[in-house]
Design an enzyme around this catalytic site. Structure first.
Site, PDB file in Angstrom:
ATOM      1  N   HIS A  21       0.885  -1.344   0.127  1.00  0.00           N
ATOM      2  CA  HIS A  21      -0.018   0.069  -0.112  1.00  0.00           C
ATOM      3  C   HIS A  21       1.046   1.087   0.058  1.00  0.00           C
ATOM      4  CE1 HIS A  21      -3.981   2.007   1.638  1.00  0.00           C
ATOM      5  NE2 HIS A  21      -3.100   3.033   1.013  1.00  0.00           N
ATOM      6  N   HIS A  23       1.484   4.731  -2.383  1.00  0.00           N
ATOM      7  CA  HIS A  23       1.118   5.501  -3.559  1.00  0.00           C
ATOM      8  C   HIS A  23       2.408   6.107  -3.957  1.00  0.00           C
ATOM      9  CE1 HIS A  23      -3.322   5.372  -2.545  1.00  0.00           C
ATOM     10  NE2 HIS A  23      -2.912   5.136  -1.246  1.00  0.00           N
ATOM     11  N   HIS A 201      -9.359   0.598  -1.761  1.00  0.00           N
ATOM     12  CA  HIS A 201      -9.489   1.475  -0.405  1.00  0.00           C
ATOM     13  C   HIS A 201     -10.833   1.321   0.102  1.00  0.00           C
ATOM     14  CE1 HIS A 201      -5.617   3.154  -1.623  1.00  0.00           C
ATOM     15  NE2 HIS A 201      -5.436   3.723  -0.548  1.00  0.00           N
ATOM     16  N   GLU A 204     -11.389   3.188   5.471  1.00  0.00           N
ATOM     17  CA  GLU A 204     -10.265   4.116   6.115  1.00  0.00           C
ATOM     18  C   GLU A 204     -11.213   5.041   6.999  1.00  0.00           C
ATOM     19  OE1 GLU A 204      -8.348   6.455   3.178  1.00  0.00           O
ATOM     20  OE2 GLU A 204      -6.624   6.924   4.684  1.00  0.00           O
ATOM     21  N   ASP A 282       1.780   4.047   2.861  1.00  0.00           N
ATOM     22  CA  ASP A 282       0.630   4.735   2.023  1.00  0.00           C
ATOM     23  C   ASP A 282       1.384   5.939   1.426  1.00  0.00           C
ATOM     24  OD1 ASP A 282      -2.054   5.346   1.546  1.00  0.00           O
ATOM     25  OD2 ASP A 282      -2.570   6.161   3.578  1.00  0.00           O
ATOM     26  N   ASP A 283       1.620   7.288   2.225  1.00  0.00           N
ATOM     27  CA  ASP A 283       2.169   8.456   1.144  1.00  0.00           C
ATOM     28  C   ASP A 283       3.468   8.721   2.206  1.00  0.00           C
ATOM     29  OD1 ASP A 283       0.020   8.875  -0.863  1.00  0.00           O
ATOM     30  OD2 ASP A 283      -1.121   8.416   1.222  1.00  0.00           O
TER      31      ASP A 283
END
Ligand code: ADE
Ligand code: ZN
Length: 342
Positions: A21, A23, A201, A204, A282-283
């Protein structure tokens, strides 16, 4: 191995990990953002790199997405996407990632007039080089932006078909609440019939109902985040029975205020219910840490044991789209480390 021994930083660093996961646009560090802004003559609304970091205080998912999409404007050429991806791989390798299944958001770029092929070729080029130089394996997952229409997603799938060999799966990201998975059932059906795997997703910020829809309407092989599943015991039974992986992102969840603190994160409970939970970043450029940072800080906050972090690393390969041979080879490396660490 002593069962309740706490996980050490050394064990976390040494464990081979799969990142599922991530991005790629969320790995844009402020230094690279400024370098690309200069290269492409794009104006940034920040005085300097420190000013960017100071702006990274978020109220919720949407307040993050606003900055994340604005940052993407500096990505223009194939070389930009190559450099972005190569920078991620370098950091991931340092943190023990051996395999990554990487999201990209083509609509963020095609909407600005950047060709789909510019994006895919830049990212894929860096991943191909990483495979040769580092033995770093990867897959690409095309995410549809769920705040846009299903027609726009269909048009994006059309653009992806000539690149199908570079893309393993389609996913669904961006603003969750008010954009349920059912909005995208036709485009996911078509993607599946074209041979793509599916992930989404869900759960969340959105309710457990969105996780049900991701499973039953989009036939998602994995749920990205999924942390709100604990609100629905029937859903927990389903996820446990089918061993549906959850790609959990602890530092992201705290930054976006899904949990007030890391100590209050439900990852240990997810594992306690027998769910196939994994840790991901994630980011990472926006949320303050790459994968080992997520493991280390979460292990400390939740007093995770050696057994727990070994299970999390094993889960990451069990949840991956690797073929059986490569999966087993990583699991054997983890098992050898586990035997040696007790
Ligand atoms: N796009 C990038 N990061 C995301 C996240 N955590 N949730 C939804 N969409 C995203
Ligand atoms: Zn995400």
């Amino acid at each position: 191995m002593a069962d309740r021994t706490l996980a050490s930083d050394e064990l976390i660093a040494a464990l081979p990990k799969a990142e599922l996961h991530l991005h790629i646009e969320g790995t844009l560090e402020p230094e690279l953002m400024f370098a690309l802004a200069r290269r492409n003559r794009v104006d940034l609304p920040y005085p300097d790199v420190e000013g960017v970091r100071r702006a990274y205080v978020f109220e919720d998912l949407q307040s993050f997405l606003d900055l994340y999409y604005a940052g993407c404007r500096v990505l223009v050429t194939e070389r930009d996407f190559y450099d972005l991806t190569a920078a991620y791989v370098a950091r991931a390798v340092q943190q023990g990632v051996r395999h990554a299944e990487i999201f990209f958001d083509p609509q963020t770029h095609t909407e600005r007039g950047i060709a789909f092929s510019t994006v895919v070729n830049g990212i894929s080029g860096a991943l191909a080089d990483a495979r040769h130089t580092e033995g770093f394996t990867s897959g690409l997952i095309l995410c549809f932006l769920r705040d846009l229409s299903e027609d726009a997603a269909m048009a994006t799938l059309d653009l992806a078909l000539p690149h199908r060999d570079a893309i393993i799966a389609v996913g669904l990201d961006s603003a969750e609440i008010g954009n349920p998975p059912e909005k995208f059932r036709h485009v996911f059906e078509r993607a599946k019939s074209e041979g793509f795997l599916t992930v989404a997703h869900a759960g969340e910020e959105g309710p457990p109902e969105y996780i049900w829809q991701a499973l039953d309407l989009l036939h998602a092989s994995r749920i990205d985040h999924g942390i709100r599943c604990l609100e629905d015991p029937r859903l927990v039974d389903r996820l446990a029975r089918d061993q549906i992986p959850l790609t959990v992102c602890p530092l992201s969840n705290v930054k976006l205020r899904v949990f007030p603190t890391l100590e209050q994160h439900n990852l240990a409970e997810l594992l306690g219910h027998g769910l196939r939970a994994t840790i991901n970043s994630d980011d990472p450029a926006y949320f303050g840490g790459y994968i080992s940072d997520n493991y280390r800080q979460t292990a400390r906050a939740l007093t995770l044991t050696q057994v727990d972090v070994i299970e999390l690393a094993r889960n990451s390969f069990l949840a991956s789209f690797l073929d059986e041979h490569d999966r087993q080879s990583h699991l054997e490396t983890i098992d050898a480390l586990a035997t040696g660490s007790g």
